[in-house]
Design a protein around this motif. Structure first.
Motif, short mmCIF file in Angstrom:
data_model
loop_
_atom_site.label_atom_id
_atom_site.label_comp_id
_atom_site.label_asym_id
_atom_site.label_seq_id
_atom_site.Cartn_x
_atom_site.Cartn_y
_atom_site.Cartn_z
N LYS B 129 -12.81 -2.50 -6.25
CA LYS B 129 -12.12 -3.59 -5.54
C LYS B 129 -13.05 -4.76 -5.30
CE LYS B 129 -8.39 -1.12 -3.22
NZ LYS B 129 -7.87 -0.71 -1.89
N LEU B 132 -13.30 -6.84 -8.32
CA LEU B 132 -12.08 -7.60 -8.65
C LEU B 132 -11.66 -8.51 -7.50
CD1 LEU B 132 -9.85 -4.80 -10.27
CD2 LEU B 132 -11.58 -6.21 -11.36
N ASN B 135 -10.05 -12.12 -7.83
CA ASN B 135 -8.86 -12.30 -8.68
C ASN B 135 -7.60 -11.97 -7.89
OD1 ASN B 135 -11.27 -11.44 -10.52
ND2 ASN B 135 -9.84 -12.47 -11.87
N PHE B 136 -6.66 -12.90 -7.90
CA PHE B 136 -5.40 -12.68 -7.20
C PHE B 136 -4.31 -12.22 -8.16
CE2 PHE B 136 -6.24 -16.05 -3.67
CZ PHE B 136 -7.01 -15.13 -2.98
N CYS B 137 -3.48 -11.31 -7.68
CA CYS B 137 -2.27 -10.91 -8.40
C CYS B 137 -1.15 -10.92 -7.39
CB CYS B 137 -2.43 -9.52 -9.00
SG CYS B 137 -0.87 -8.86 -9.64
N ARG B 138 0.01 -11.44 -7.76
CA ARG B 138 1.13 -11.50 -6.82
C ARG B 138 2.22 -10.50 -7.21
NH1 ARG B 138 2.04 -13.07 -1.50
NH2 ARG B 138 3.67 -14.64 -1.33
N CYS B 139 2.13 -9.89 -8.39
CA CYS B 139 3.20 -9.01 -8.86
C CYS B 139 2.96 -7.54 -8.50
CB CYS B 139 3.35 -9.09 -10.37
SG CYS B 139 3.92 -10.66 -11.03
N THR B 140 1.76 -7.07 -8.71
CA THR B 140 1.53 -5.61 -8.74
C THR B 140 1.15 -5.01 -7.40
OG1 THR B 140 -0.82 -5.84 -9.20
CG2 THR B 140 0.65 -5.75 -11.10
N GLY B 141 0.67 -5.84 -6.47
CA GLY B 141 0.11 -5.25 -5.26
C GLY B 141 -1.20 -4.54 -5.55
N TYR B 142 -1.76 -4.78 -6.71
CA TYR B 142 -3.10 -4.35 -7.13
C TYR B 142 -3.26 -2.86 -7.44
CZ TYR B 142 -4.36 -8.94 -5.15
OH TYR B 142 -4.42 -10.27 -4.85
N ALA B 143 -2.37 -2.01 -6.98
CA ALA B 143 -2.59 -0.56 -7.11
C ALA B 143 -2.73 -0.16 -8.57
CB ALA B 143 -1.44 0.20 -6.45
N LYS B 144 -1.84 -0.67 -9.40
CA LYS B 144 -1.87 -0.26 -10.81
C LYS B 144 -3.01 -0.94 -11.56
CE LYS B 144 2.76 1.59 -11.22
NZ LYS B 144 2.48 2.35 -10.01
N VAL B 146 -6.02 -1.28 -10.19
CA VAL B 146 -7.12 -0.35 -9.89
C VAL B 146 -6.99 0.91 -10.76
CG1 VAL B 146 -8.17 1.09 -8.10
CG2 VAL B 146 -7.43 -1.23 -7.54
N PHE C 233 9.68 -14.74 -8.37
CA PHE C 233 10.06 -14.23 -7.05
C PHE C 233 11.12 -15.09 -6.36
CE2 PHE C 233 5.42 -13.69 -7.79
CZ PHE C 233 5.46 -12.35 -8.13
N GLY C 628 5.67 -0.13 -10.01
CA GLY C 628 4.82 -1.34 -9.99
C GLY C 628 5.50 -2.48 -9.26
N GLU C 631 5.53 -1.69 -5.51
CA GLU C 631 4.21 -1.87 -4.87
C GLU C 631 3.94 -3.36 -4.63
OE1 GLU C 631 2.12 2.12 -6.80
OE2 GLU C 631 1.91 0.18 -7.79
N GLY C 632 4.25 -4.16 -5.66
CA GLY C 632 4.05 -5.61 -5.51
C GLY C 632 4.90 -6.17 -4.38
N ILE C 635 3.44 -5.29 -0.93
CA ILE C 635 2.27 -6.10 -0.57
C ILE C 635 2.70 -7.53 -0.22
CG2 ILE C 635 0.08 -7.06 -1.42
CD1 ILE C 635 0.16 -4.00 -0.63
#
Lengths: 272, 162, 732
Positions: B129, B132, B135-144, B146, C233, C628, C631-632, C635
């Motif tokens: 983490k 990374l 780096n921002f991601c707005r779709c995945t919530g980052y879990a996938k 990682v 979104f 996926g 999860e997004g 968050i």
């Protein structure tokens, strides 16, 4: 009209600086300058690109009593340095809170120092470690305590013909730590922070985003080991040292109260 | 603005260009070199969509000016894929673990992961983490994402073991 | 047993996205084009007197467009057409487009923008719901009110009379920015009097309709195509009509292709956001915890123009009562006007606002009654075959109790409570708490929406046996262009390799409706399933090789044939929009969240440790993609809960229109997530699937609020649940 000078050697750099007494904007990592120019916050148009000098001004070494960090060392390099990790874990912790990993690979320690942001994460920690900066010019070096380097908001003890060459951190057996409270856990701007270093009845304190410029909390340091101080007492004492502002990220009131909490909690801890 | 000449390598290819000193590496890559994989998300060094490697360090193309590129070796997302343009093991791991949704941040995350693994990064979730964190991601919530990095490390280690 | 549905089929676009070769709008190669831009108002409200071009600047090569250049109507097509493409005289928000410029050089264009100024008679402005309601300044319509709606059931007075306690509180939520990572980008060109648009968008047929009005064109004279989309979104639902219109106007006047790219600052400053809200919630309850009445004022800030706010208000109201069986209800919906950019679609569409209010208030009541918040909820949950306040008779697929129990079970609620108590006993400055929310989302359009849209979808069957899905629904990261072919392949009983989605272009695909409202999989997927079944029946093949032969024989000399179906309303759905009675949605997807937080009592900072969720979305078509997306969404909802907020500067402009100060969650902020699905197939969805997209956005804010309450015993009423707000409560 923006112009960028690109000295290839230190000699060339000082030739430029000595030629005209001008407040040049030094481009090191660029992480602050580039967005600031884009947004029109930074209005200086005479730039000096230091990238050709990076090799000579990068790295960490030690002498008998100090660890010396060369001015253009990036925070990514600082984080990986064994000497710094061994002697100054609080400074390493602070350096990991500067932006995110992308910023840390570009941003330099001298950049953080001359940017002089009240929110700069490396500064409270360096202040409590009694760091000094070496100012280099064609006339030679002078060394100045970091605590004396800041004189007011973005007002620094540095002449137009000088650059920072080294950051000198004396080794000591003080216990030190750094606590940051930010807008989020990474790529965050500090809302308030506290750095401290202590041994026996000596303590050095510094806070981020609490005053117009980075500074030590001398009044609080002086009274820190008095007996039976209350939270209320610290509220009064801290007012001599800091006066945080309201801004886009938080309120002065919040900053002050959190700082008071952190200092009081440390006090209770060390009273034990 | 005065013009300067700069020479540098991108994905092992030599370039010399004439441009203004503060022109962004991002614009040089996209407009001059037509390398469109590096993205502009915020233009101020915050989101990481423009992450590239410069001399091995993770850097942001949107705040890197031309003047600082002299003699530098730059690696972009186009230099990460296998020779035939097929996804590399990191990119395959991202696909298999569902780390990709809209994909706009993905090249940046792949670059950060490449840097992390190149530096011998471990499977420790906190360390991943941190690597990374720019780096921002707005779709995945980052879990996938990682998950994708962890899988890439496993595949990297398998490759090394062979 | 399904062969393709339920499998983790690889995204069709995965390879191009990981290798950086996917073409987003700004990546598409163009020849001989101009960059376009808007010059916006420097004030939040005023009357435009004159446009001034700096006479000392070299304007050679510039194209200028103002409202007088519009061939058709200067009205943006929406639910209400009250917003202009370009200011004529009245300015209603900071940054509102007045003039458009184009030039072939990007830097010259940027310099040109700086050399334009305006003579404006400035007027006082309002930026908040309360300022607007006070009516001290009237800036739109007669009374700053765009719309009101009323939802009513039972006898409110009697309900409150039967209550032992009445709790009334007011909740506020701020703007939320979609923060897709790809900013707006759109290109336009004209050919033979036809206009072609390509760029980042959710709903090509919205733009299609909008440009017909703007240019007074016929259906086949406006062609809209989608590029790869870097997140949306809801943020790319309604605004693309505006930027497309601007690009097309510049292109018409210059005779060149025009590309407009917004930088982040402009994108955040002028495009649509989630509506701020104010909810006054009054609940009557008996000593034992039975709710006897709910009275709620639900007020949304529509921004400067009404546009599509009324449908967002509707959805907000139709979720405002929570998953409870309530005999006496009144929900009074209002949209007010403010001098801020018009607010629009954002995942959840009004429901995150109203769920924050109701689910926080329910928890607050449990605490005041000294009841367990889970018991209070279970006592009031709507049961199978229960009734919602619109009078909608629900079937036996009401699953709120089930998903809630499953979530508590997954979180090991009883042990967790003990662990929390132990942790709090041993920690002086850190306090943990567990909170939850229970919620639902109506899938598909509200009320008669689906009937009115009458979506048409189909496939093109080719001689080589390949099948192309023909839909106007867009891929924006959620996976629609993988999930829809999965459904078709299943219906055709063929392997996935045969099916893919055709590019979205209004000259090729039918209007299968917009990609919104959690409708794509459930509504469009079902139409496609029927198309697939029709082909299977028509060709009557036994296996793959038989299929290939029968396709050839069927098509004979033709290369391909298109097969279409249109939306079939499930039986018994009746909605009365006038009186707000009946079946608001064909079905609901149910969900529950549980969140473990840790509050630092020195910094008042809230850390999310663990988050559990259980979703009923019917059959899960592609589990990897679904989890996926969920999860997004979780968050995104936690960002809404804790940090996301728009603040204004003194000019009525968004002050923090950047990623440095608009705080979306970073990778270091996310809790460990434990996702679970409740698998029960929905009768009228394809292979039992329901909508999913918006649901995860609805529950985060109240769950976090309730967890903070559980940790430190403070009641918070405003989003974001900031440390500053917590400090104010704890210092008191």
């Amino acid at each position: 009209m923006i112009s960028v000078l690109r000295p290839k050697t230190t000699k060339e750099l000082f030739e430029i600086l000595d030629k005209e007494d001008k407040n040049y904007l030094f481009l090191a990592g660029g992480t602050d300058i580039m967005p600031s120019i884009k947004k029109g916050i930074e209005k200086r148009e005479d730039l000096i690109d230091l990238s050709f000098l990076k090799k000579g001004f990068s790295g960490v070494y030690r002498d008998k009593t100090n660890i010396i960090v060369k001015s253009l060392t990036t925070f990514a390099k600082i984080q990986k340095d064994e000497l710094l990790n061994k002697h100054f874990p609080s400074f390493i912790k602070a350096s990991k809170l500067i932006g995110g990993y992308t910023i840390q690979g570009m941003a330099t320690i001298a950049g953080n120092i001359v940017n002089a942001s009240p929110a700069a994460d490396s500064l409270p920690s360096l202040l409590t470690l009694n760091a000094k900066v070496t100012l280099l010019s064609s006339n030679g070096e002078r060394i100045i305590e970091l605590k004396d380097f800041y004189k007011g908001y973005k007002n620094l003890e540095i002449k137009n013909n000088e650059i920072i060459s080294n950051i000198i951190i004396p080794t000591s057996d003080y216990q030190a730590d750094f606590i940051e409270v930010g807008t989020r856990k990474a790529m965050s701007i500090t809302k308030v922070s506290l750095a401290y270093a202590y041994k026996d009845k000596n303590i050095f304190l510094s806070a981020g985003s609490a005053f117009a410029y980075p500074k030590r909390l001398f009044a609080t340091e002086k009274r820190f080991f008095e007996k039976d101080l209350t939270k209320k007492d610290f509220e009064i004492i801290l007012k001599e040292d800091v006066s945080p502002l309201d801004d886009i990220r938080s309120s002065g009131n919040y900053r002050f109260n959190v700082l008071r909490n952190l200092v009081f909690s440390l006090y209770q801890e060390l009273q034990k | 603005m005065n013009k300067i000449k700069v020479s540098f390598k991108v994905n092992n290819k030599d370039y010399e260009i004439e441009t203004t000193p503060l022109r962004r590496l991002l614009d040089i890559l996209r407009e001059d070199l037509k390398l469109m994989g590096t993205k502009e998300g915020c233009g101020e060094g915050e989101c990481g969509a423009c992450s590239v490697l410069i001399d091995g360090e993770l850097s942001l193309a949107c705040i890197t000016p031309a003047t600082q590129l002299e003699g530098k070796e730059i690696l972009t997302i186009e230099g990460i894929s296998d020779k035939d343009g097929e996804p590399s093991y990191i990119q395959k791991a991202f696909i298999d673990k569902g780390a990709v949704q809209c994909g706009f941040c993905t090249p940046g995350f792949v670059m950060a992961t490449h840097k992390y693994i190149k530096d011998g990064g471990s499977n420790d979730e906190t360390k991943i983490k941190e690597a990374l964190s720019g780096n921002f991601c707005r779709c995945t919530g980052y879990a996938k994402i990682v998950d994708g990095v962890k899988e890439a490390i496993v595949r990297h280690n398998d490759k090394e073991a062979k | 047993m399904e062969k393709v549905v339920g499998k983790n089929i690889e995204r069709f676009d995965a390879k191009s996205k990981v290798t950086g070769t996917a073409l987003y709008a700004d990546d598409i190669p163009l020849n001989d084009f101009l960059y376009g831009a808007q010059v916006g108002s420097p004030v939040a409200r005023g009357i435009l007197k004159a446009i001034k071009k700096d006479p000392d600047f070299d304007w050679t090569g510039f194209t200028f467009v103002d409202y007088k250049d519009i061939p058709g109507k200067n009205e943006v097509e929406s639910v209400v057409w009250d917003m202009p493409f370009l200011v004529e005289s009245e300015i209603r928000y900071h940054g509102q487009a007045i003039l458009l410029l184009a030039h072939k050089n990007k830097e010259t264009l940027e310099e040109g923008i700086k050399r334009i100024s305006f003579d404006i008679e400035e007027l006082p402005y309002v930026t908040t719901i309360d300022e607007s309601l006070s009516k001290k300044i009237i800036m739109a319509r007669e009374d700053n009110v765009f719309r009101t709606k009323l939802l009513h059931r039972g006898d409110l007075e009697k309900g409150f009379k039967n209550a032992d306690f009445i709790f009334e509180n007011t909740y506020y939520t701020p703007h939320q920015e979609q923060a897709y990572i790809e900013p707006f980008a759109m290109t336009a060109h004209w050919e033979n009097n036809k206009v072609y648009i390509k760029g980042t968008m959710q709903c090509p047929y919205y733009i299609h309709g909008g440009l017909k009005v703007l240019f007074d064109k016929k259906d086949d004279e406006v062609i809209i195509a989608q590029s790869a989309v870097g997140g949306a979104f809801g943020g790319k639902e309604d605004y693309p009509t505006v930027i497309s219109g601007h690009a097309a106007l510049l292109s018409l006047k210059s005779g060149k292709t025009v590309k407009i790219i917004y930088d982040r600052d402009l994108d955040m400053n002028i495009t649509t956001k989630r509506h701020p809200s104010k909810s006054v919630v009054k609940i009557g309850v008996t000593k034992s915890g039975k709710i006897t009445a709910l009275d709620m004022d639900f007020i949304l800030d529509g921004g400067a123009y009404e546009t599509m706010s009324s449908v967002i208000l509707a959805r907000g109201m139709l979720h405002a009562f929570g998953p409870y069986e309530l005999a006496n209800v009144r929900i009074n919906g209002v949209i007010v006007a403010t001098n801020t950019p018009p607010n629009g679609a954002f995942r959840g569409f009004g429901a995150p606002q109203s769920f924050f209010a109701i689910e926080s208030q329910i928890d607050l009541i449990a605490q005041k009654l000294n009841m367990s918040p889970s018991e209070l909820r279970k006592l009031n949950f709507v049961k199978k075959n229960g009734t919602f306040p619109t009078g909608q008779l629900l079937g036996d697929d009401v699953l709120i109790t089930e998903v809630f129990e499953q979530m508590l079970n997954n979180a090991d609620y009883e042990n967790l409570q003990k662990e929390i108590a132990e942790f709090n006993k041993n920690n002086k400055t850190k306090k943990r708490g567990f909170g939850f929310s229970t919620f639902f989302h109506g899938a598909g359009f509200t009320g008669n929406g689906e009937v009115m849209v009458a979506s048409k979808a189909g496939v093109r069957l080719q001689k080589d046996g390949k099948v192309f899905v023909l839909v106007a629904n867009t891929e924006m990261g959620q996976g629609a262009h993988t999930v829809l072919p999965q459904i078709v392949a299943e219906a055709l009983e063929l392997p996935m390799d045969y099916v893919r989605t055709e590019k979205v272009d209004t000259s090729i695909v039918p209007n299968s409706g917009p990609t919104v409202a959690s409708r794509t999989t459930m509504i469009v997927g079902e139409i496609l399933r029927r198309v697939g079944k029709k082909i299977k029946k028509t060709l009557n093949y036994n296996n793959e090789s038989d299929y290939l032969e029968k396709v050839k024989a069927y098509l004979n000399n033709k290369d391909s044939e298109n097969f279409y179906e249109t939306y079939n309303k499930p039986p018994k759905i009746v909605w009365d929009d006038e009186n707000y009675r009946g079946d608001a949605y064909g079905t609901y997807a149910w969900a529950a969240y549980g969140v473990l937080t840790e509050v630092d009592t020195l910094s008042y900072d809230v850390k999310l440790i663990n988050a559990w969720s259980v979703f009923d979305i019917g059959k899960v078509i592609n589990p990897l993609l679904a989890s996926g997306q969920v999860e997004g969404g979780m968050i995104q909802s936690f960002g809404y809960a804790l940090t996301e907020n728009i603040v204004f500067d003194k000019k009525g402009k968004y002050w923090n229109a950047d990623f440095t100060n608009y705080i979306i969650p970073s990778i270091m902020d996310v809790p460990k997530m434990h996702i679970d699905f409740y698998n029960r197939e929905y009768e009228f969805g394809p292979y039992g699937a329901k909508g999913l997209g918006e649901l995860p956005m609805d529950g985060g804010a109240p769950a976090v609020n309730n967890a903070i309450r559980n940790a430190i015993g403070v009641d918070l009423f405003n989003l974001p649940l900031s440390p500053e707000q917590i400090m104010d409560k704890m210092e008191r």
